[in-house]
Scaffold this active site. Structure first.
Site, short mmCIF file in Angstrom:
data_model
loop_
_atom_site.label_atom_id
_atom_site.label_comp_id
_atom_site.label_asym_id
_atom_site.label_seq_id
_atom_site.Cartn_x
_atom_site.Cartn_y
_atom_site.Cartn_z
N SER A 267 0.78 -1.24 0.00
CA SER A 267 0.00 0.00 0.00
C SER A 267 0.81 1.29 0.00
O SER A 267 0.24 2.37 -0.13
CB SER A 267 -0.95 0.00 1.20
OG SER A 267 -1.92 -1.01 1.06
N VAL A 268 2.13 1.22 0.16
CA VAL A 268 2.90 2.47 0.01
C VAL A 268 2.71 3.06 -1.37
O VAL A 268 2.85 4.28 -1.56
CB VAL A 268 4.40 2.25 0.29
CG1 VAL A 268 4.68 2.13 1.77
CG2 VAL A 268 4.94 1.05 -0.47
#
Length: 572
Positions: free
Chosen positions: A287-288
């Site tokens: 999710s970065v």
């Protein structure tokens, strides 16, 4: 009876007078004994012979003496096959941005044995072994029993040379040799790299700045890297602590200046390995990458922080595949909430709206489709998707379907935090010296900075906060495909910037930590990577001159989401 000499005529053209005189002399000498015997004076023949021998030796010794004098006084020096250090191979010092020594050249000594000059080989063997117990016994014995001069050991310090020299052994000699030493040991090993025994860089900065280091060796100067050893020490200690706590397989930590692209610290674990995972490790980071998807959607004008996305149910993206949320809210959410709750469904919808062309274009601009441009030759290209279908776009939006390197990740994060310019990473003090390439509007950069700060205050990045330093960032968690199944004990990461407030041109730094396959505890980015980011920021802020102060998001949890006009007004 006296016989007059007369030269014999030779073939061809008449000889010159000098040759005729020389021939006559030789003829006279040749028949001297005959003349002496004919005159009953044989002693004359002996005197002639003695005179000739003395004259011959006189000429030879005069020539040798003249040659020796010329060689000593006038002849140019010639290489002796190792008897002198070839100074052109000497490399200049490598130092950090503050002049602290990272690598330097020192003079060592090679120990040579010429068995033909050794009086007592057994005595020499025993004496050398006592004086230098580190010598290879088999190699020493082989050298003493051989038939030519050979190198027995290299890299002797002056003290070890003195110990062997004091033995006064015949046939044992020493030659100077340049040696490259790294006073920090394992610290910053992957950044500094190594050079070979012939003065050529092999890895890291030693290879990247090879030509400059050779030139610096000639003029006695040094090459300064962007690394700050104080920050490097903090990063290495915090990464080491996490590795010890979690028993993880590997880890990476980076700190950069987002405006110049300078790498202030780079650590790769295990640090005793030869591979720099920061530049060559490939990871699906999870999710970065949602930060990049949201930035692309905002910059393309498809959404703002108040745009609604239906995350009340799974999103079908292809036949047989649906996207679900790990932190399911099961409701309609604004884009801000999609980010704060790390909704896969919401970011997938945004990516599909962007479409393959725009999604590919933004990923290209962010440097996610090519190797990070930097001096280190180890910078590796990513593993990119083969197709850009809706299913792939959905996966890309939350960090799957593409495997990138940590340096790509932090460079893209820096571009969104500095006003929207992609600035190449650099290990050179002062940066690469190239103008940044615009990837998003400055307004987009401002909105993302504010969103990242809110995610630390109210979202999944709470454990990365450092009191008064206004950290912003995004968590990342990704399962790893083993070839047969998904390993949920995968990669946890956190990408941060600080301070996240203030003008876009204010000093600002990016921090990235990735932990690969922790054996104990959670593998989620918010649990395993966010805490070390917070500790790193807390410790390096004084070094960087970042002051602590309160920010609005610590006292305004209930306030409405600010508009872009609010952010621009606050920036001024």
């Amino acid at each position: 009876m006296t016989v007059q000499p007369h030269p014999r005529p030779g073939p061809g053209l008449p000889r010159p007078p000098s040759w005729r005189r020389l021939t006559a002399l030789l003829w006279w000498i040749e028949h001297a004994f005959e003349r002496a015997r004919a005159a009953a004076r044989p002693e004359e023949d002996s005197r002639v012979r003695i005179f000739l021998i003395l004259a011959l030796f006189g000429v030879i010794f005069t020539g040798l003496a003249g040659r020796a004098a010329w060689s000593a006084l006038a002849a140019p020096a010639a290489p002796t096959g190792g008897g002198q250090v070839e100074r052109q191979l000497t490399r200049g010092d490598l130092v950090d941005r503050n002049g602290r020594l990272l690598a330097t050249n020192v003079v060592f000594y090679g120990l040579y044995v010429n068995p033909a000059e050794v009086w007592d080989r057994d005595l020499a063997y025993d004496a050398l072994r006592r004086a230098l117990p580190e010598l290879d016994a088999k190699r020493l014995r082989s050298a003493l029993d051989g038939d030519r001069r050979v190198l027995v050991a290299g890299g002797l310090t002056p003290a070890r040379r003195a110990a062997a020299h004091a033995l006064a052994l015949g046939g044992v000699s020493f030659e100077e040799e340049d040696g490259r030493v790294y006073p920090l040991g394992a610290s910053a090993r992957h950044v500094i790299g190594v050079a070979d025994g012939w003065g050529a860089g092999l890895t890291g900065a030693e290879l990247a700045f090879d030509a400059e280091l050779r030139a610096a060796g000639v003029d006695g100067s040094a090459v300064a890297l962007s690394i700050d050893l104080r920050i490097q020490g903090v990063v290495e200690s915090e990464l080491g602590a996490v590795m010890a706590e979690t028993g993880a397989k590997a880890g990476v930590a980076l700190v950069t200046d987002v405006h110049t692209g300078e790498i202030l610290a780079m650590a790769s674990w295990p640090n005793d390995g030869t591979r720099n995972l920061a530049t060559s490790g490939h990871y699906e980071m999870g999710s970065v990458l949602k930060t990049f998807t949201v930035a692309a959607g905002v910059d393309a004008g498809l959404a703002d922080m108040t745009t609604l996305f239906d995350a009340s149910r799974a999103l079908a993206v292809s036949k047989g595949r649906s996207i679900e949320d790990f932190h399911a809210e099961n409701r309609i959410m604004t884009l801000e909430e999609v980010y704060l709750h790390s909704s896969n469904i919401g970011t997938s919808q945004l990516a599909i709206q962007l479409g393959p062309e725009r999604m590919r274009d933004y990923f290209k601009r962010l440097g996610l489709l090519d190797a990070a441009p930097m001096e280190l030759k180890e910078s590796a290209a990513p593993r990119r998707p083969a197709d850009w279908s809706n299913s792939t776009l959905a996966s890309l939006s939350f960090g799957y379907a593409i495997m990138i390197t940590p340096v790509q990740m932090i460079a893209a994060t820096g571009a969104l935090a500095n006003g929207g310019l992609y600035v190449p990473l650099s290990l050179r003090k002062g940066g690469a010296g190239v103008e940044g390439r615009r990837i998003v509007a400055s307004a987009t950069s401002l909105a993302i900075l504010d969103l990242m700060r809110r995610n630390v205050v109210r979202g999944t990045g709470a454990k990365a906060d450092a009191p008064g330093l206004r950290v912003g960032g995004k968590t990342g968690s990704a399962n790893k495909w083993t070839g047969t199944e998904w390993n949920r004990n995968g990669v946890g990461s956190f990408a941060a910037v600080f301070p996240a407030d203030g003008p876009l041109n204010a000093p600002r730094y990016a921090v990235f930590v990735l932990i690969d396959e922790p054996a104990q505890g959670s593998s989620l980015g918010g649990a395993v990577a966010a805490p070390p980011v917070g500790r790193i920021v807390d410790r390096i802020a004084p070094i960087l001159g970042v002051e602590r102060r309160a920010d609005r998001w610590r006292t305004a949890d209930g306030r409405p989401t600010p508009t872009l006009a609010d952010l621009e007004r606050d920036q001024g």
